[in-house]
Design an enzyme around this catalytic site. Structure first.
Site, PDB file in Angstrom:
ATOM      1  N   LYS A  83       6.387 -71.423-114.067  1.00 27.91           N
ATOM      2  CA  LYS A  83       8.137 -70.741-113.664  1.00 27.91           C
ATOM      3  C   LYS A  83       9.016 -71.960-113.196  1.00 27.91           C
ATOM      4  O   LYS A  83       9.674 -71.861-114.129  1.00 27.91           O
ATOM      5  CB  LYS A  83       7.386 -70.126-112.592  1.00 27.91           C
ATOM      6  CG  LYS A  83       6.923 -68.919-112.615  1.00 27.91           C
ATOM      7  CD  LYS A  83       7.590 -67.500-113.758  1.00 27.91           C
ATOM      8  CE  LYS A  83       8.643 -67.547-113.398  1.00 27.91           C
ATOM      9  NZ  LYS A  83       9.684 -66.302-113.503  1.00 27.91           N
ATOM     10  N   PHE A 142       7.512 -53.776-113.043  1.00 25.54           N
ATOM     11  CA  PHE A 142       7.759 -53.521-112.147  1.00 25.54           C
ATOM     12  C   PHE A 142       9.333 -53.878-111.109  1.00 25.54           C
ATOM     13  O   PHE A 142       9.921 -53.309-110.770  1.00 25.54           O
ATOM     14  CB  PHE A 142       7.108 -54.178-110.968  1.00 25.54           C
ATOM     15  CG  PHE A 142       6.841 -54.181-109.908  1.00 25.54           C
ATOM     16  CD1 PHE A 142       7.403 -53.422-108.956  1.00 25.54           C
ATOM     17  CD2 PHE A 142       7.125 -55.690-109.123  1.00 25.54           C
ATOM     18  CE1 PHE A 142       7.728 -53.533-106.972  1.00 25.54           C
ATOM     19  CE2 PHE A 142       7.450 -56.114-108.344  1.00 25.54           C
ATOM     20  CZ  PHE A 142       7.416 -54.569-107.036  1.00 25.54           C
ATOM     21  N   TYR A 194       0.584 -70.585-113.926  1.00 26.13           N
ATOM     22  CA  TYR A 194       1.509 -70.127-112.582  1.00 26.13           C
ATOM     23  C   TYR A 194       3.069 -70.738-112.150  1.00 26.13           C
ATOM     24  O   TYR A 194       3.914 -70.682-113.004  1.00 26.13           O
ATOM     25  CB  TYR A 194       1.515 -68.034-112.260  1.00 26.13           C
ATOM     26  CG  TYR A 194       2.438 -67.587-112.102  1.00 26.13           C
ATOM     27  CD1 TYR A 194       3.093 -67.027-113.076  1.00 26.13           C
ATOM     28  CD2 TYR A 194       2.966 -67.405-110.964  1.00 26.13           C
ATOM     29  CE1 TYR A 194       3.972 -66.523-111.984  1.00 26.13           C
ATOM     30  CE2 TYR A 194       4.535 -66.566-110.133  1.00 26.13           C
ATOM     31  CZ  TYR A 194       4.826 -65.747-111.193  1.00 26.13           C
ATOM     32  OH  TYR A 194       5.700 -64.735-111.137  1.00 26.13           O
TER      33      TYR A 194
END
Length: 345
Positions: A153, A21, A149
């Protein structure tokens, strides 16, 4: 971009996750200004770049020498890391895709001979955890992520900063707000809503009843950034002098906390469909997360000469346009003052 930014024309840019994306938007932004873009994807089964030239490589499986050869063979001036594992992965997959991959990448870049290759690492607002309701979150905020998540990160961000400080890697981290725009995957809230509205439009065209849009509670507020604005930030980070950005974390967002309830209802309004929105009780797909996030984006303008330029309605129209069936009526007109999403609720 800053007036002292290096020209984009002729730059060789490797985009990891280049068929995803955000990777597609970033590649298109560089290509539009004359850069030579080399998209890299783990699998060649994804949508190719416009010229069809996608490099297949699994960076978690490839030997360091193969990664180094990729950088050398493309003559890379810049590597943008838009690869990684998002929300629907397991904790182990997130750690591998968002942390181990970055550690392997910076280790290779640190050993390359010649001028350093600029690394633009795409981080996430979810590295911060909760923000304060009465103030935006700046880069000096101590990260306290509350999700797997966000934690993975943050490990990737720390790998880049450590390599910049200790090994001379020319790396910068863009800590992105939640990205919205054309092509958002269905795993995100925005993609899920858009997919439902596209299906509802097709059902309505067949004369069938439109199903309710059932979602977890929408009481949270999030900072957002348009995919094209995020791509412009990556471009600015790639071309700003290293003395300004190397070793920096830079927030990229709108600088607003947008009500997700208001955003979803605005999407429904723009679609022109009479789709009831039903917020289900906690436990129906809700994930553990923070209630409020708003970024301080002053560093992005000061360091990169960047600020968000896309209207939120334009982002929503771009997203919806990709899912609506042929012949669907034009998406809603520009919002009036009373109709526009109110960031405060």
């Amino acid at each position: 971009m800053r007036p002292d930014a290096r020209p984009v024309v002729g730059l060789s840019v490797v985009v990891l996750g280049g068929t995803g994306f955000l990777g597609r938007h970033i590649g298109a932004a560089f290509a539009a200004l004359g850069a030579r873009v080399h998209p890299v994807a783990r699998s060649l089964g994804h949508a190719p770049a416009r010229d069809g030239t996608v490099i297949g490589m699994d960076l978690l499986e490839a030997e360091p020498g193969a990664i180094a050869e990729l950088v050398r063979a493309t003559g890379a001036d810049v590597v943008v890391n838009a690869a990684g594992q998002v929300w629907h992965g397991t904790g182990e997959q997130m750690a591998a895709g968002n942390a181990v991959l970055v550690e392997r990448l910076v280790a290779v870049l640190a050993e390359l001979p010649g001028p350093p290759v600029r690394l633009v690492q795409l981080g996430s607002v979810h590295e911060y955890g909760a923000g304060a309701v009465d103030a935006p979150t700046g880069e000096d905020h101590v990260p306290t992520p509350v999700t797997a998540y966000g934690r993975s990160k943050l490990l990737g961000t720390r790998a880049v900063l450590r390599a910049a400080a200790e090994r001379g890697v020319d790396g910068v981290v863009l800590r992105l707000a939640n990205v919205i725009g054309a092509g958002v995957p269905e795993g995100s809230l925005f993609g899920r809503v858009a997919a439902h509205l596209g299906a509802a439009a097709r059902a309505a065209a067949r004369g069938e009843q439109v199903a309710d849009l059932r979602l977890p509670p929408l009481s949270v507020a999030r900072d957002l950034v348009d995919a094209r604005d995020a791509a412009a930030a990556a471009l600015a980070a790639a071309t700003t002098p290293g003395a300004v950005v190397t070793g920096q974390v830079i927030n990229v967002g709108r600088g607003e906390a947008i009500s997700m309830s208001g955003l979803v209802r605005r999407m429904v309004s723009l679609s022109g469909l009479a789709v009831p929105v039903v917020e289900q009780p906690v436990g129906h797909g809700a994930r553990s997360d923070v209630a409020w996030q708003r970024l301080d984006i002053t560093s992005a303008e000061r360091l990169l000469g960047w600020r968000p330029r896309r209207d939120l309605d334009d982002s929503l129209r771009d997203l919806l346009a990709g899912v609506m069936p042929p012949g669907h009526p034009p998406l809603g007109a520009a919002a009036t003052t009373s109709d526009r999403v109110d960031p405060s609720r």
